[in-house]
Structures are given as C-alpha cells and as structure tokens.
Design a protein around this motif. Structure first.
Motif, short mmCIF file in Angstrom:
data_model
loop_
_atom_site.label_atom_id
_atom_site.label_comp_id
_atom_site.label_asym_id
_atom_site.label_seq_id
_atom_site.Cartn_x
_atom_site.Cartn_y
_atom_site.Cartn_z
N ARG A 805 38.28 34.37 38.03
CA ARG A 805 37.28 34.38 39.39
C ARG A 805 37.97 34.28 40.85
N LYS A 806 39.04 33.75 40.93
CA LYS A 806 39.86 33.59 42.17
C LYS A 806 40.10 35.07 42.61
N HIS A 808 38.74 37.74 41.79
CA HIS A 808 37.52 38.36 42.23
C HIS A 808 37.13 37.96 43.73
N TYR A 809 37.20 36.61 43.90
CA TYR A 809 36.90 36.21 45.32
C TYR A 809 37.85 36.80 46.20
N ILE A 855 40.67 29.63 48.89
CA ILE A 855 41.35 29.99 47.54
C ILE A 855 42.57 29.36 47.70
#
Length: 867
Positions: A805-806, A808-809, A855
């Motif tokens: 997920r990070k 893609h962020y 992030i």
C-alpha cells in the motif's frame, strides 16, 4: 537411465552467519545435542550452485543397475540470505500470520520423519481455521518426498540427507529412496568444509490445491537421527504454500523467515525451555525483536556524488571557491590518457563495440540537430537554421568530448532550449530588439551564472535530488518525446486526411498556404511545411494527382514502422537467433538501421507520394559576431532575467543527466566531475551565443543510452524473474569525438541526401528514444505494478522492504508531481513554460518536508535506494 529411474532435484540452504550456531553441544533435558557436523561436500565460501554429474558407468554395469532398480539423484544447492527483519516487512507479516493461526506441536513423540509430518498435517486438518476444502493430505505427504507417485516396497529408507552432486544410487527391491524434495538448513562454510546445523529442519513445499499458506512448527520430545546432516533433529518447520503467490510470499520466502529465526542457537535453547504454546509464541516475538534491533544500521552512503542519506550541507562548502572544480580535475586528470586507450590497447579490446556505438551516437546527435534546426529555422525566421545547429553541435560536442570530466554525457540542443529561443524571438518582435544581440546577451548572462554556480560549488545541491525526483524529471522528458511525435502525426492527418481535396485547385491552394506555425510546446516537430500529393505523368501526358490521404497514411506507417523496427532490433539481443555477437551488433545499430530503412521506404519505394521534409536555407556565413553593443542598458538588464531562468534550466538538466549517467548501477569507475563539466558547458555556450549558434547542454535520454551502448550486460534470474545488470562499461572519449566529428562532416550531405529523411521517420525516432529511455525507470515500473497481479511482482528491493500500500501511495504522489510538471512544461502559455525549472527545484521540499508526513521516512529511503 533405467525405466523406473527418476529425476531428483533438491535445493536450498540458508547460510548461517552466527558464530556460535554450529559448534555447540547441548544436552537433551534442556539443551540441544551436538548441532554441527563437518561435511566435505564443498569447502570454503565459494558455495553457490553446485552440481556434479557422474555418469561414468560401463554398459554392462548400467544394464545390471537397470535391472537392480538404479535411479539418478540430482541435487542443487544455493545459499539464501538471512532475512533482514529491520528492512524486509514481509518477515514481520509472516510471523504475524503464523501467530494469528499458530500451529504448534510441543513434545511430539513420533520418531520417524513420516510420522512427524503426518502428525503435523493432521494438526492442520483438525484446526477449523486452517481448513482446506479440496486438499488431499495424502497427496501432500507424497509431494514432500522425491518418490511421489511411486509404489513402495518394504519399509523403505527415510533419509533427509543431501547426496553429493548427481550420483547413481543402487537400490534393492526392498529399499526405495525416500528423500525430502525441498529443505532449508543452516550451514556455515569453513576452510575444512561445510558445517550443518543439525537440530532443526525447515521443509517447504508448493501445493496446487492449497488456497493460502500454512506453517506448522513441531518440537520433538527427543532428538531424532534422520540421516547425514540431520542427526540430532529437535525442531521441524513445515511450510506449505500455493504456487501462484507474490514473489515475497512464496514457500521459500516464508521458510527463509523462520529459518533465519531458528539459525540462532540461543533462540532454540529458549524454545526448548518453553512449557506452553503461549510461551513458545512469546519466544518467537522476542526473537523477532532481537533480530530487528541487531539488523538496524545507519543509512549507508552511496559511493560518488549522490548519497542515499545526505548529510546537511554547510555554508562553508559553498564559500570554498573553486574547490569542487579543483577536486574534479584532480580526480579525472590521472586517468585522462586511459580515456583514449581503454578498449584499443591491451587485452580487453572493444573496437567492435566502439564502432557500433559511434554509428548509434552519430545518428542520435545528427537527427535531433536536424529536427531542432528546422524548428528554430521556422521560429526565428532563418536566424538559426539547420546548418548552424549542426555546426554548433559539432563544435560543442568536440570540445566537451575532449575536455569534460565525464565524456559519456552527450550534449545536444534540447526541447526547452527550442522553447526559449522561440520566446526570445517573440520578445524581440514585440519590443523591436535585434534578435542576434538579445540572444547573445541572454546566452552570456546564462554562462555568467553557470560560472558562478561552478565556482561556488552549487552542484552540491544535487545531493538533495533523490532518485525518485530524478526519475520524475526523466519520465517527463520521455513524455515530451511521445506527445510531440503524436502531435506531429495528428497535424499531418488534420491537413491531409480530413481536409484533403482532389484537383488542381487543391494543389494550388496547398502551394499558396502559409506554413503552419508549430505550437511552442511542440518540441520535436521539424517543420510543418505542406506535404501534398505528388503528380505522376502517365504515358498519355496527363497528370494523375494523388489524394492527400496517401501522405497521411504513409506518414503513420513510417512513424510506427521506425518505432517497431528500432525496438525489435534493440530487443534482438535477447532472442535465440543468430550468433551472440551478431545479435549484439544489430541491437547496438537498431537506431540507424530503422531510420535508414524507413527513409528509403518513404523517399524511394513510395516516391510517387511526396513526404514532408525539413527546410534547408543555406546560410551566407556561419560565423558572424552578434552586435552586442547595439542594445541599451535596459535591454541588457532584461536579458539578465531571462539568462537567470535559462541558467536554472542548464543547471538542473546538466546535473541531473550527469547524475543519471553516473548512477551506481552503471558501475562507472573513473569518477565524476560535476563542477568542472558545468564550467565547461558555460564556456562552450559563451562562444555559441556570440556567434548566434544554438545552445547545448547534457541531453536525456541520449547520455544514459550512450552508457548502455558501451556497457557489457548480463541477464540474471531471481525467483523466476529475469533482469539485466551492467557488469562493466568502457569509459572512452573516442565514441563521442568521432560521432561529433561525423556530425560536422554531415554539412556536406546537405541538402541531399539528408533531406530524404521524412519527418514521420523522425517522429518514429522520438518514440523509439522515449520507449528505450524508460528501461530501469522505477517510477514507470511501479506504475506498471498497478496493472499486474501480485504473483507477477518482481522481487525488487522496494517490494521486499516496503508494504504494498505504501508503494502505491508513493507512486501516486510521484504521478501527481509528474502531472504538475507536465502542466507547466507543456502549457500553451510560453511564459509559464519558462518557469518550469523552478517547479523542478520545488520538488526538493516536497520530498523532504511533505512526503515524510504521508509515508514513513524509512520507506521513502528504501524506495529511493539503488538496491
């Protein structure tokens, strides 16, 4: 091989780095028994993949062995790295997943390996949370061993030992092989051999019928002797996983997690002392904490100019005037002579590679020079034309190739420079200024600021540009290539396909139409002069006028054909056809072959269809000093403002392209020279400005492609994924020198045959450059991950270290920055375009101040790392 022989493959050992993990003796009551044994399979630290084939069996012996039940056993060994619990997020997730559905057996009384594994599988079956509706545990049991699907006679031999290489083993009808197919064990390579950790065994297996991963740990009540290298087994870890899994979730990766934990003898001692499952889990959690703390290290600094974790810059570093230039010269001058002799004199000659690189670089420099020369000719109404562009490229390229600190960097006149020249012409028209004088003053101010930047070591600021920021800018440049090529072909279609009419009236109108002006954003459109259908005289003397649609369709075919042939030849080195050297030559010459091929197609094979070609207006004199004294003081001061903006563009482009060229993965060894090269570019552009020649600076992607052309590349496989890595690069000045000299000689080829190169072929060239430039761009690779299933994710460093997920962020935030940069750099407003270098600089505070709020910094650093 006998009729009932089988191909046995066994792989995987985990290298144990603990010093005390291999030489201890422990007692059975609360301590492990003897945990290491010497093996003479392979000695030293050279163990990687080991296969030893021994098939020297006499014919009569082979026949006897066949009747006696001979089989062949193939063993493959490789080291696995200990899992880094501080960096690899999957290590924690593997353990968390196990703790959530813990399958732990304490004090197992079974003595045979088969019985132990059956009890572990039975434990799976009885657990309601681990149910697998379509799972056949008998089939799993047979898959764990090498004799799957074969009938057993007698009791058989249950052995988990690893035979040396590929050996011929003879079995009687009552003795069948019964070996584990895939295991991980802790070993330590020593001078005398390999020492195995004997008290634990990790068994991994891939089962198609499973829906998710399963892990079971069994602690035996007493140590068991299951063969060589497994004489005192006390712990068995069983890992089962389905075949289609993300590269970081495979059975091997899960097994590596638990094997890393069990490689510590102190941890195994604690597990022996636990009484309940809860204590066992607590010991696992405590061990994870210890591994995370032990693996923590300060951020490593990369070699060269661009560290991953740069220390704060000090003011005195910028006040030490000329230190950067002096250090660059001191670093590069001792190897200056080698830049001319490497690959020519000595053992490792690379003359063939030099020749193909010279040909590639010649076309890569000449064709953009023609493109921008034609565009500047139209924008400046002949003040800067194709001839001057070629002359400026030749002179500037030769000087840079001779005296630069990094000769692999390629200087060209680029898209933003064409934009600035167009804006300058508009300002001169609005305020009735002499274009040559105003252009010269802007160039002189630009050079002045660049000299100041180099003297005061401003290139140190490039330490603040992370890899992610550089790749945003690189991808932006690639996008401009694509957009400008498509804009060119769209204009051709609008002119000839949708508005084409037949008859002499159309041709007459086409002849009198004004040449459409190119948009300021159209970087690489050569010249939009009207392309009309060519009339052919038939045998009766009449004229057959072709419709305009032929020109549009043929233009599209030439553009796409140039792209297809160029990229196909570029990838041809990966094909199995022809000899390896021939494939390499075709790949290196992909650009010139594709351009020449489709130039012949467009200008000769379809010569009845007239194609659009660049303008050529011979200059009366190529070297005329600009009347710099004719401008007023106010005009000179206004030129200073434009010169400052231009210097920002030069500073960023020159340093970022040099940084991409000197990237660690390129394995350049002769050092960098950022400050000296910036000073040299300033001096070169001073002369170009005075004589009204177009400015030049480091070009992307031509510079990294130049490095790639001189590189020796190997293909490597990791977890089933093929990737290329550069082994070495021939760092030479000869290729750039010869290529730019040939560009100068190309003045003799004007107007013909160079005018035989249709503009659509140049559009295809730009698409080819854009497509090949994205190789290795992590931003593009991470955008592509959004379209892939997880099983196709490559095992890259950021996949291992950063949660999905990070990733893609971070990719989304990069794409947002890219869109903002495109919004300014491709704006229809010319003055907004001129400030887009400031947008590039604005990415620095975004990376250091804004992104860490979204992030975690450790994940940002991992994605900005090289490996």
């Amino acid at each position: 091989m006998s009729r009932n022989g089988y191909f046995f493959e066994e792989s995987g050992y985990l290298k144990c780095d603990t010093d005390d993990g291999c030489e201890a003796k422990e007692e059975t009551g609360g301590e492990e028994l003897f945990d290491a044994v010497n093996s003479s399979i392979v000695s030293g630290d050279s163990i990687r993949f080991f296969v030893n084939v021994n098939l020297e069996v006499p014919p009569n012996t082979a026949a006897e062995n066949e009747s006696a039940g001979c089989v062949l056993l193939h063993t493959s060994r490789k080291y696995l790295k200990l899992k880094n619990f501080e960096e690899e997020v999957r290590a924690h997730r593997d353990l968390d997943g196990f703790l959530a559905r813990a399958s732990i057996i304490l004090d197992e009384t079974a003595t045979s390996l088969d019985d132990v594994l059956r009890e572990m599988l039975k434990h799976f079956a009885e657990d309601p949370e681990n149910t697998e509706p379509s799972c056949n545990f008998e089939k799993i049991m047979s898959t764990l061993f090498t004799d799957s699907g074969t009938p057993r006679e007698g009791n058989g031999i249950h052995d988990v030992s690893e035979p040396t290489g590929m050996n011929i083993q003879t079995c009687t009808s009552h003795l069948k092989f019964h070996l584990l197919s895939d295991t991980i064990q802790g070993v330590t390579a020593t001078v005398t051999g390999v020492q195995y950790q004997q008290s634990w065994l990790c068994i991994i297996c891939t089962i198609k019928s499973l829906q998710r991963r399963h892990v079971c740990i069994s602690r035996l009540e007493r140590p068991q002797n299951w063969g060589e290298n497994s004489c005192e087994v006390r712990f068995v870890i069983l890992v089962l996983a389905p075949p289609k899994m993300k590269s970081t979730k495979t059975a091997t990766e899960v097994g590596r997690t638990f094997a890393t934990m069990f490689s510590d003898i102190t941890f195994r001692q604690k597990l022996l002392e636990t009484k309940t499952e809860e204590e066992f889990k607590e010991a696992l959690v405590h061990q994870r904490h210890l591994l995370t703390v032990v693996n923590q290290r300060p951020s490593a600094m990369s070699d060269g100019h661009m560290p991953h974790g740069p220390k704060p810059l000090k003011l005195h570093e910028f006040l030490n005037v000329g230190k950067g230039i002096f250090d660059d010269i001191a670093r590069r001058f001792p190897v200056y002579a080698l830049d001319f002799t490497d690959g020519i004199i000595g053992n490792n000659k690379a003359i063939g590679k030099y020749i193909t690189t010279m040909i590639f670089l010649y076309f890569a420099c000449l064709l953009p020079s023609i493109a921008f020369g034609s565009l500047n000719d139209e924008n400046t109404r002949g003040a800067i034309d194709v001839q001057k562009t070629i002359v400026g490229q030749c002179i500037g390229g030769l000087l840079y190739a001779l005296f630069s600190g990094q000769p692999l960097v390629v200087l060209l006149t680029t898209a933003p420079l064409a934009l600035y020249i167009n804006v300058i012409r508009g300002i001169c028209d609005d305020y009735n200024l002499d274009f040559s004088a105003f252009y010269a003053w802007i160039g002189l101010w630009n050079s002045f600021f660049l000299v100041m930047y180099s003297l005061f070591n401003f290139s140190l600021l490039m330490k603040l540009f992370k890899r992610s920021t550089e790749e945003i800018i690189a991808l932006f440049i690639s996008i401009t290539f694509v957009l400008d090529a498509f804009k060119g072909i769209i204009k051709v279609f609008k002119k000839y396909y949708y508005h084409g009419r037949t008859g002499d009236s159309y041709l007459e109108k086409a002849r009198t139409d004004a040449i459409p002006s190119l948009g300021i954003n159209t970087t690489f459109l050569m010249n939009s002069s009207v392309s009309r259908s060519m009339s052919l005289e038939n045998q009766t003397g009449t004229h057959d006028v072709h419709y305009g649609r032929e020109t549009a369709v043929l233009s599209l075919m030439l553009m796409l054909g140039t792209l297809w042939l160029g990229h196909t030849l570029y990838q041809f080195k990966k094909s199995p056809y022809l000899h390896a050297r021939v494939r390499e030559i075709l790949s290196d010459c992909a650009l010139p072959i594709s351009v020449l091929t489709f130039s012949v197609v467009g200008s000769y094979i379809f010569k009845e269809i007239e194609m659009s070609k660049f303008n050529y207006n011979p200059s009366e004199s190529l070297f005329v000093l600009a009347p710099v004294q004719s401008l007023s003081i106010g005009s000179v001061m206004s030129a200073m403002g434009l010169g400052f903006l231009l210097s920002m563009l030069f500073f960023i482009e020159q340093n970022i392209v040099a940084s991409l060229t000197n990237a660690p993965e390129n394995r350049l060894v002769k050092g960098t020279a950022y400050h000296w090269d910036l000073l040299l570019v300033a001096l070169i552009n001073t002369g170009l400005s005075i004589f009204g020649l177009p400015w030049i600076h480091a070009a992307f992607p031509h510079s990294p492609m130049h490095v790639r052309a001189l590189a020796y590349v190997e293909e490597r496989v990791e977890n089933g994924h093929i990737y290329e890595t550069i082994v070495s690069v021939k760092e030479t000045r000869l290729t750039s020198l010869v290529a730019n000299f040939l560009v100068g000689l190309s003045l003799l080829l004007l107007p013909f045959p160079l005018q035989w190169i249709p503009k659509p072929v140049l559009y295809g060239l730009f698409l080819y450059i854009a497509l090949t430039s994205i190789d290795g761009n992590q931003l593009f690779e991470r955008v592509a991950l959004l379209l892939k299933e997880q099983t196709a994710y490559p095992p890259t460093h950021y996949i291992r270290r950063v949660p999905q997920r990070k990733i893609h962020y971070f990719t989304g935030l990069q794409v947002l920055q890219l869109l903002i940069l495109c919004g300014f750099g491709m704006s229809p407003l010319p003055y907004m375009k001129m400030i887009f270098p400031l947008i590039m600089i604005g990415m620095i505070p975004i990376r250091y101040n804004l992104l860490p709020r979204i992030i975690e910094a450790k994940y940002l650093d991992a994605m900005d790392a090289e490996h």
